[in-house]
Design a protein around this motif. Structure first.
Motif, PDB file in Angstrom:
ATOM      1  N   VAL A 310     -10.667  49.614  16.820  1.00 51.96           N
ATOM      2  CA  VAL A 310     -10.881  50.061  18.467  1.00 51.96           C
ATOM      3  C   VAL A 310     -11.772  50.897  18.476  1.00 51.96           C
ATOM      4  CG1 VAL A 310      -9.535  51.266  19.914  1.00 51.96           C
ATOM      5  CG2 VAL A 310      -8.335  49.819  18.687  1.00 51.96           C
ATOM      6  N   LEU A 311     -12.605  50.610  19.475  1.00 44.06           N
ATOM      7  CA  LEU A 311     -13.785  51.664  19.579  1.00 44.06           C
ATOM      8  C   LEU A 311     -13.583  52.139  21.000  1.00 44.06           C
ATOM      9  CD1 LEU A 311     -16.816  49.221  18.606  1.00 44.06           C
ATOM     10  CD2 LEU A 311     -15.675  51.184  17.383  1.00 44.06           C
ATOM     11  N   SER A 312     -13.547  53.453  21.135  1.00 43.41           N
ATOM     12  CA  SER A 312     -13.244  54.291  22.249  1.00 43.41           C
ATOM     13  C   SER A 312     -14.344  54.014  23.236  1.00 43.41           C
ATOM     14  CB  SER A 312     -13.126  55.616  22.007  1.00 43.41           C
ATOM     15  OG  SER A 312     -14.399  56.365  21.660  1.00 43.41           O
ATOM     16  N   LYS A 313     -14.075  54.251  24.593  1.00 48.98           N
ATOM     17  CA  LYS A 313     -15.113  54.098  25.764  1.00 48.98           C
ATOM     18  C   LYS A 313     -16.192  55.290  25.379  1.00 48.98           C
ATOM     19  CE  LYS A 313     -11.784  52.507  29.054  1.00 48.98           C
ATOM     20  NZ  LYS A 313     -11.009  52.763  30.322  1.00 48.98           N
ATOM     21  N   ARG A 314     -15.717  56.422  24.855  1.00 49.84           N
ATOM     22  CA  ARG A 314     -16.750  57.404  24.445  1.00 49.84           C
ATOM     23  C   ARG A 314     -17.695  56.951  23.662  1.00 49.84           C
ATOM     24  NH1 ARG A 314     -17.812  62.470  25.484  1.00 49.84           N
ATOM     25  NH2 ARG A 314     -18.583  63.721  23.501  1.00 49.84           N
ATOM     26  N   THR A 315     -17.189  56.366  22.593  1.00 47.29           N
ATOM     27  CA  THR A 315     -17.952  55.837  21.475  1.00 47.29           C
ATOM     28  C   THR A 315     -19.015  54.637  21.877  1.00 47.29           C
ATOM     29  OG1 THR A 315     -16.352  56.173  19.599  1.00 47.29           O
ATOM     30  CG2 THR A 315     -18.063  54.443  19.233  1.00 47.29           C
ATOM     31  N   LEU A 316     -18.426  53.603  22.857  1.00 49.44           N
ATOM     32  CA  LEU A 316     -19.309  52.793  23.313  1.00 49.44           C
ATOM     33  C   LEU A 316     -20.288  53.196  24.148  1.00 49.44           C
ATOM     34  CD1 LEU A 316     -16.566  49.972  23.780  1.00 49.44           C
ATOM     35  CD2 LEU A 316     -18.404  49.900  22.031  1.00 49.44           C
ATOM     36  N   SER A 317     -19.907  54.363  25.068  1.00 48.83           N
ATOM     37  CA  SER A 317     -21.104  54.936  25.894  1.00 48.83           C
ATOM     38  C   SER A 317     -22.149  55.512  25.137  1.00 48.83           C
ATOM     39  CB  SER A 317     -20.370  55.986  26.858  1.00 48.83           C
ATOM     40  OG  SER A 317     -19.994  57.181  26.100  1.00 48.83           O
ATOM     41  N   GLN A 318     -21.718  56.061  23.914  1.00 46.49           N
ATOM     42  CA  GLN A 318     -22.804  56.714  23.159  1.00 46.49           C
ATOM     43  C   GLN A 318     -23.642  55.664  22.315  1.00 46.49           C
ATOM     44  OE1 GLN A 318     -20.061  58.904  20.404  1.00 46.49           O
ATOM     45  NE2 GLN A 318     -20.511  60.845  21.768  1.00 46.49           N
ATOM     46  N   VAL A 319     -23.007  54.421  22.159  1.00 44.02           N
ATOM     47  CA  VAL A 319     -23.713  53.344  21.471  1.00 44.02           C
ATOM     48  C   VAL A 319     -25.071  52.854  22.177  1.00 44.02           C
ATOM     49  CG1 VAL A 319     -23.569  51.254  20.307  1.00 44.02           C
ATOM     50  CG2 VAL A 319     -21.973  52.800  19.774  1.00 44.02           C
ATOM     51  N   ALA A 320     -24.254  52.323  23.512  1.00 43.15           N
ATOM     52  CA  ALA A 320     -25.202  51.628  24.539  1.00 43.15           C
ATOM     53  C   ALA A 320     -25.925  52.499  25.668  1.00 43.15           C
ATOM     54  CB  ALA A 320     -24.336  50.457  25.145  1.00 43.15           C
ATOM     55  N   GLY A 323     -24.586  57.999  25.746  1.00 44.44           N
ATOM     56  CA  GLY A 323     -23.507  58.785  26.041  1.00 44.44           C
ATOM     57  C   GLY A 323     -23.506  59.500  27.536  1.00 44.44           C
ATOM     58  N   SER A 324     -24.565  58.888  28.206  1.00 47.47           N
ATOM     59  CA  SER A 324     -25.173  59.271  29.647  1.00 47.47           C
ATOM     60  C   SER A 324     -24.200  58.853  30.938  1.00 47.47           C
ATOM     61  CB  SER A 324     -26.368  59.390  29.592  1.00 47.47           C
ATOM     62  OG  SER A 324     -27.010  57.862  29.532  1.00 47.47           O
ATOM     63  N   VAL A 325     -23.180  58.049  30.385  1.00 46.00           N
ATOM     64  CA  VAL A 325     -22.685  57.179  31.382  1.00 46.00           C
ATOM     65  C   VAL A 325     -21.166  57.512  31.582  1.00 46.00           C
ATOM     66  CG1 VAL A 325     -23.960  55.360  31.653  1.00 46.00           C
ATOM     67  CG2 VAL A 325     -22.288  55.052  30.425  1.00 46.00           C
ATOM     68  N   SER A 326     -20.559  57.034  32.888  1.00 47.93           N
ATOM     69  CA  SER A 326     -19.153  57.415  32.762  1.00 47.93           C
ATOM     70  C   SER A 326     -18.243  56.334  32.132  1.00 47.93           C
ATOM     71  CB  SER A 326     -18.680  57.335  34.201  1.00 47.93           C
ATOM     72  OG  SER A 326     -18.984  56.175  34.968  1.00 47.93           O
ATOM     73  N   GLU A 327     -16.820  56.622  31.994  1.00 49.33           N
ATOM     74  CA  GLU A 327     -16.064  55.516  31.443  1.00 49.33           C
ATOM     75  C   GLU A 327     -15.895  54.206  32.462  1.00 49.33           C
ATOM     76  OE1 GLU A 327     -12.297  56.800  30.331  1.00 49.33           O
ATOM     77  OE2 GLU A 327     -12.796  58.282  28.761  1.00 49.33           O
ATOM     78  N   HIS A 328     -16.138  54.633  33.523  1.00 52.48           N
ATOM     79  CA  HIS A 328     -16.180  53.353  34.631  1.00 52.48           C
ATOM     80  C   HIS A 328     -17.283  52.425  34.352  1.00 52.48           C
ATOM     81  CE1 HIS A 328     -15.579  51.125  38.034  1.00 52.48           C
ATOM     82  NE2 HIS A 328     -16.910  51.345  38.628  1.00 52.48           N
ATOM     83  N   ALA A 329     -18.360  53.046  34.063  1.00 52.15           N
ATOM     84  CA  ALA A 329     -19.660  52.054  33.776  1.00 52.15           C
ATOM     85  C   ALA A 329     -19.440  51.256  32.407  1.00 52.15           C
ATOM     86  CB  ALA A 329     -21.016  52.813  33.567  1.00 52.15           C
ATOM     87  N   VAL A 330     -18.657  51.705  31.267  1.00 49.78           N
ATOM     88  CA  VAL A 330     -18.331  51.261  30.251  1.00 49.78           C
ATOM     89  C   VAL A 330     -17.462  49.998  30.539  1.00 49.78           C
ATOM     90  CG1 VAL A 330     -17.121  51.209  27.727  1.00 49.78           C
ATOM     91  CG2 VAL A 330     -18.818  53.143  29.024  1.00 49.78           C
TER      92      VAL A 330
END
Length: 361
Positions: A310-320, A323-330
């Protein structure tokens, strides 16, 4: 899929850039054009003077080191009305060529090539001429525009009278914008390869881009594909990573070699009972092929590499997004990725609203 489909390749050439871009795009590659070298014509008055002197006092031997120079010189001579005289003069001389492309250009202009360097190097030509003997001979030398001042000096040391034919030289264009795009693409892991067709192109990229750009290319695992051993040696000496060398030294060979290396990076796996091939910004799910945006590519790469974790939404936001977007964008981006996965989308699971996992078989 074609082995080049989906991968992003930066082209640093100016001459024949359109041909190279066409070859890559016809095979499905994404191309980023970032010229790091520029051909500059030497003044016509100087070239015309040298041409007239050679017609008046013909050479015994002609050393040609560039296909573009051969074609450019003869075409220019025709525009002055000196074409027939130049061809008659130069066809009486023994002809030595650097590499297959130069030899091909000479044959195309009606010359018989007495000898050519198989490895495209001037050192091979010098060894050949040393064994052949050039003492007392008048030698016409067509330079390739790069750094080769040592070569005419070496011929003179062997006793030759050298007449240099200055058709063009290689200069440095304004590269700031192109290299910034190239560096940003590498930092986002969206750049897969860079191609080089001259020593100057490789050296200029490093000289202008600096260590930071080289580090970004290395960190992203970028392949540096070179058209031959001379260019590859310059790229290696400049510190470029992942240097691969085409043989024979031709544009088509370089594209084929690049396809071999990048194609081997493609991933084949099964999700939700469907065979998937994932390479760069393209995936096939069964017999269905789709393109991914750079961000979708990054998200899918992260999930595939996680091997079902499992990859958290926070981790994915940092990867892609760094880390500069909201969880909704993910969430929106992952849902778009699900749409592109089609029948295999059920394998992209949401886990307790914490994040996502891709069930890879």
């Amino acid at each position: 899929m074609d082995p080049l489909a989906g991968w992003t390749v930066a082209v640093t050439a100016e001459r024949r850039a359109a041909e190279q871009v066409g070859l890559l795009q016809s095979r499905g590659a994404n191309v980023l054009l970032a010229p790091t070298v520029r051909s500059e014509r030497v003044g016509d008055a100087r070239l015309r003077d040298v041409t007239a002197r050679l017609v008046e006092h013909p050479p015994d031997l002609w050393v040609a080191s560039t296909a573009a120079g051969v074609q450019g010189w003869i075409a220019t001579a025709w525009s002055w009305g000196l074409g027939p005289a130049l061809l008659r003069t130069m066809r009486r001389a023994a002809v030595v060529a650097r590499g297959a492309s130069t030899a091909g250009a000479l044959v195309g202009e009606g010359f018989d090539v007495d000898w050519r360097a198989g490895g495209d190097t001037l050192s091979e030509i010098l060894d050949h001429l040393r064994g052949r003997g050039v003492g007392g001979l008048r030698v016409a030398l067509l330079p390739h525009g790069g750094e080769m001042a040592w070569f005419p000096d070496a011929l003179r040391a062997l006793g030759a009278e050298v007449v240099e034919v200055p058709v063009y030289r290689l200069g440095t264009p304004d590269m700031e914008a192109g290299l910034a795009r190239l560096g940003d693409a590498a930092a986002r892991r969206e750049l897969d390869a860079v191609t080089f067709t001259s020593q100057a192109a490789a050296r200029n990229l490093v000289d202008v881009g600096g260590p930071e750009l080289v580090d970004r290319l290395a960190a992203a695992g970028v392949v540096c594909a070179c058209v031959g051993p001379v260019t590859a040696a310059a790229a290696g000496e400049a510190g470029l990573p992942g240097v691969i060398t085409a043989s024979p030294s031709r544009l088509g060979s370089m594209i084929g070699l690049l396809a071999e290396h990048l194609g081997a990076r493609g991933r084949c796996f099964e999700i939700a009972g469907h065979a998937v091939r994932f390479q760069g910004a393209r995936i096939t799910v069964g017999d269905r092929e789709v393109r991914l945006t750079p961000r979708e590519r990054t998200l899918l790469e992260a999930m595939v590499s996680a091997g079902g974790a499992v990859l958290s939404k926070r981790t994915l936001s940092q990867v892609a997004w760094a880390g500069s977007v909201s969880e909704h964008a993910v969430e929106v981006a992952v849902n778009r990725l699900r749409t592109k996965l089609g029948p295999a989308a059920v394998a992209l699971e949401t886990t307790n609203r914490r994040g996502y996992r891709l069930a890879v078989a």
